[in-house]
Design a protein around this motif. Structure first.
Motif, short mmCIF file in Angstrom:
data_model
loop_
_atom_site.label_atom_id
_atom_site.label_comp_id
_atom_site.label_asym_id
_atom_site.label_seq_id
_atom_site.Cartn_x
_atom_site.Cartn_y
_atom_site.Cartn_z
N CYS A 19 -1.14 10.03 -2.89
CA CYS A 19 -2.42 9.32 -2.92
C CYS A 19 -3.63 10.26 -2.90
N GLY B 241 -1.36 3.01 -5.35
CA GLY B 241 -1.34 2.28 -4.09
C GLY B 241 0.03 1.89 -3.59
N CYS B 242 -0.04 1.03 -2.61
CA CYS B 242 1.01 0.80 -1.62
C CYS B 242 2.02 -0.26 -2.05
N ASN B 243 2.82 -0.65 -1.06
CA ASN B 243 3.58 -1.90 -1.07
C ASN B 243 2.95 -2.79 0.00
N CYS C 118 0.99 5.70 7.26
CA CYS C 118 1.96 4.79 6.66
C CYS C 118 3.32 4.85 7.34
N LYS D 143 -6.82 3.48 3.26
CA LYS D 143 -7.01 4.56 2.29
C LYS D 143 -7.21 3.98 0.89
N HIS E 243 2.75 12.36 4.80
CA HIS E 243 1.79 12.76 3.75
C HIS E 243 1.54 14.23 3.50
N MET F 123 -2.30 -2.06 0.55
CA MET F 123 -2.44 -2.57 1.91
C MET F 123 -3.27 -1.66 2.80
N SER F 124 -3.34 -0.36 2.52
CA SER F 124 -3.92 0.55 3.52
C SER F 124 -5.42 0.71 3.35
N CYS G 193 7.53 7.91 0.81
CA CYS G 193 6.07 7.76 0.68
C CYS G 193 5.46 9.04 0.10
N CYS G 194 4.26 9.40 0.54
CA CYS G 194 3.54 10.43 -0.21
C CYS G 194 4.02 11.85 0.03
N PHE H 157 6.93 2.78 0.64
CA PHE H 157 6.50 2.27 1.95
C PHE H 157 7.41 1.19 2.54
N GLY I 120 1.17 7.66 -5.61
CA GLY I 120 1.49 6.94 -4.38
C GLY I 120 2.76 6.12 -4.50
N CYS I 121 2.77 4.99 -3.83
CA CYS I 121 3.97 4.17 -3.83
C CYS I 121 4.22 3.52 -5.18
#
Ligand code: BF8
Ligand code: SF4
Length: 608
Positions: free
Chosen positions: A500, A428-430, A321, A537, A247, A534-535, A282-283, A300, A458-459
């Motif tokens: 993110c 956001g994420c995966n 992550c 954050k 990150h 998922m996170s 990722c970030c 991710f 992000g993702c």
């Protein structure tokens, strides 16, 4: 790549996800409490077993406590990153980190002006005051709102926070107070608990994360549109491949520089490689693609798969992550996993601790380690997929305003005229609970087809880029109105706004639009989504958006369904006070529909 993993005998996140099925129902509903050793306690969701924990805590108390502890962890992660950035910035001013500099003086002056710092002085003097104010926001003990939130958030929003008593007073304190309140026998009132969750999240969005973004721009440059590419195909078989994952740009910026060093390139050649590829993940990948067009290897859910190519000579990680499984995967290949933060070590990884004061030297040491590992590749295991996709990234608020010709007016005009119906943020994420990237891509496609300009971080950004949504030609997938605007401005219909922590760019953009129109952020035809989050954050991010008036749709269910009271609070009641609220939908189609409905109704209210 999943098949390659299988045939190479590598276990992936999807295998482990399968092994976890069925996942614990109490956990999914948020009804399990482990906050003291009279427990663990769990509440029977069907009303047949216990309705209270040993101490008497109800479902509403337990669900709320668990949820805001997630917020606390998310806010802590972002804000600790923000603090690290602010500390390096302070050290620049003090001359302690020769490898770093103030790259964007204009940005520093604009931050200073917002904070009320006199900019009519030497830039070092300005920087000193700005750094001090930022660090004060992590440490001051009075009850006033933190300076960054005060300087950046619209007045009307701040008034709402004051009325609810949720204005963040100190970025760290709000996290600590969550830990205090959720300790056994402290706060048991669901509403009161959730208000503190909001306060900590606001300290993240309008504090810790914002500081992370703003200071990174000052030190490394404010992003401007730049072409790049994404997906595992950015790795090159005949070059030393270094992936930087995590990150914080403080490290990845230096890795990028070290890999461009002639001495390093020569060393790589002496080992038989044609050169060095640095690719992000990722970030931290988002940070360096935004500022330098450094390609991104993936998001991710691709971290294990990247190593599975057999062609990654080093995966350099900082924090957040990072799957602990990476070293297991690396064991099947030659890849060196290199940890760099004292806060995040992995059993089985090589640790090369990063120190900003010796940044250049350590970055070179890391690149050298990767180069020396190149000859250890196992030829028979190398298999880099061809897939990669080009696109344009680098849309900071500043560069969007530039693309618009210097002011927001053309955008506001296009919204008023209906060429652009509204703006959506997808972040956001995966999550292996969702088909990889499908939520991100499908939601975005449906929105642009309906003339919604999509921005994100992000993702999501990496998913969108891999699917071609950052190509200007993707405008063809947009409705006629949005397509025309994109073609005129030569921008894609989906805009990459960063990592993110850079969700704060979206907060700043929404605030600027609201202020330009003289309305509240909640009155705008704007909606947000986190289709694959998922996170923890992401919990904090979602919460600060909702508390800033933004309707936010989640694609995976947060662990709150065990309490109707909490569900009602987050999906209904909160709208009456902040103007924003949460919704949950699982399919991309339904997520997009909810956003479209919301945007349509806000348009009607605002424009008639
Ligand atoms: O901060 S989107 S999986 S990489 S948490 Fe992590 Fe989620 Fe990706 Fe970046 Ni954000
Ligand atoms: Fe059980 Fe209460 Fe202890 Fe939680 S705090 S584990 S509900 S006794």
């Amino acid at each position: 790549m999943k098949e390659k993993a299988k045939s190479d005998g590598v276990e992936t996140v999807w295998d482990r996800f399968e092994e976890q099925q069925p996942q614990c129902g109490f956990g999914q509903l948020g009804l399990c409490c482990r906050n003291c050793n009279m427990g663990p306690c769990r509440i029977d969701p069907f009303g047949e077993g216990p309705s209270k924990g040993v101490c008497g805590a109800t479902a509403g108390t337990i669900v709320s406590r668990n949820l805001i502890r997630m917020t606390a962890a998310g806010a802590a992660a972002h804000s600790d990153h923000g603090r690290e950035t602010a500390l390096v910035f302070k050290e620049i001013v003090e001359g302690e980190v020769p490898g770093y500099e103030i790259k964007d003086e204009a940005k520093l002056n604009s931050i200073a002006s917002r904070l009320g710092v006199n900019t009519d002085r030497e830039i070092e003097e300005v920087a000193k005051d700005v750094a001090e104010i930022a660090l004060e926001d992590f440490g001051k003990q009075d009850d006033e709102v933190i300076s960054f939130a005060n300087a950046y958030a619209p007045e009307s929003l701040q008034q709402v926070w004051q009325e609810l008593d949720v204005a963040p007073r100190n970025i760290d304190r709000e996290v600590v107070e969550i830990m205090h309140r959720t300790h056994m026998g402290v706060d048991a009132d669901p509403l009161n608990l959730n208000l503190q969750g909001i306060r900590a999240a606001l300290g993240d969005g309008w504090g810790g994360s914002l500081i992370g973004t703003e200071f990174s721009d000052v030190m490394f440059g404010t992003p401007e549109p730049v072409e790049s590419s994404a997906n595992l195909g950015v790795l090159e078989e005949n070059k030393v491949n270094v992936i930087t994952h995590g990150h914080v740009p403080i490290l990845s910026e230096k890795i990028v520089e070290a890999a461009e060093d002639e001495e390093m390139i020569e060393l790589a050649k002496s080992k038989g490689a044609d050169g060095i590829v640095v690719a992000g993940m990722c970030c931290t990948g988002n940070e360096i693609i935004m500022r330098h067009g450094i390609p991104t290897a993936g998001n991710f859910l691709q971290q294990e798969l990247a190593i599975t190519t057999g062609a990654v000579d080093a995966m350099v990680v900082d924090y957040q992550c990072i799957m602990p499984s990476l070293t297991d995967v690396a064991d099947c290949y030659h890849t060196k996993v290199i940890t760099t933060s004292e806060k995040a070590k992995l059993p089985g990884a090589e640790h090369i601790e990063f120190d900003p004061a010796k940044a250049d030297k350590i970055a070179k040491q890391i690149i050298k380690t990767a180069i020396e590992n190149y000859p250890a590749r196992k030829e028979e295991k190398i298999g880099i997929p061809e897939e990669k996709m080009d696109g344009v990234v680098g849309f900071s608020v500043e560069s969007i305003v530039d693309a618009l010709g210097g002011s927001l007016d053309p955008l506001l005009e296009a919204i008023k005229e209906g060429q652009i119906k509204g703006i959506a943020g997808i972040v956001g994420c995966n999550n292996p609970k969702v088909e990889h990237d499908e939520g991100h891509v499908e939601v975005a496609k449906k929105l642009i087809a309906n003339d919604i300009l999509v921005v994100g971080t992000g993702c999501w950004s990496i998913a969108a880029m891999k699917d071609g949504l950052f190509k200007p030609e993707a405008a063809e997938l947009a409705g006629d109105g949005l397509q025309a605007v994109c073609e005129q401005l030569e921008i894609p219909p989906c805009l990459h706004m960063g990592s993110c922590v850079d969700n704060t760019r979206i907060l700043v953009a929404v605030s600027a639009i609201a202020e330009a129109l003289g309305v509240e952020p909640s009155q705008l035809p704007v909606a947000g989504a986190a289709p694959e989050w998922m996170s923890e954050k992401a919990v904090s991010i979602g919460t600060y958006f909702v508390a800033s008036g933004i309707f936010t749709v989640l694609g995976t269910t947060p662990p709150v369904l065990g309490s109707n009271e909490v569900v009602k609070l987050l999906t209904e009641d909160i709208e009456e006070v902040t103007g924003g609220k949460f919704a949950v939908e699982s399919t991309p189609n339904e997520i997009a529909d909810l956003m479209l409905d919301h945007i349509a109704s806000k348009r009607k209210e605002l424009l008639g």
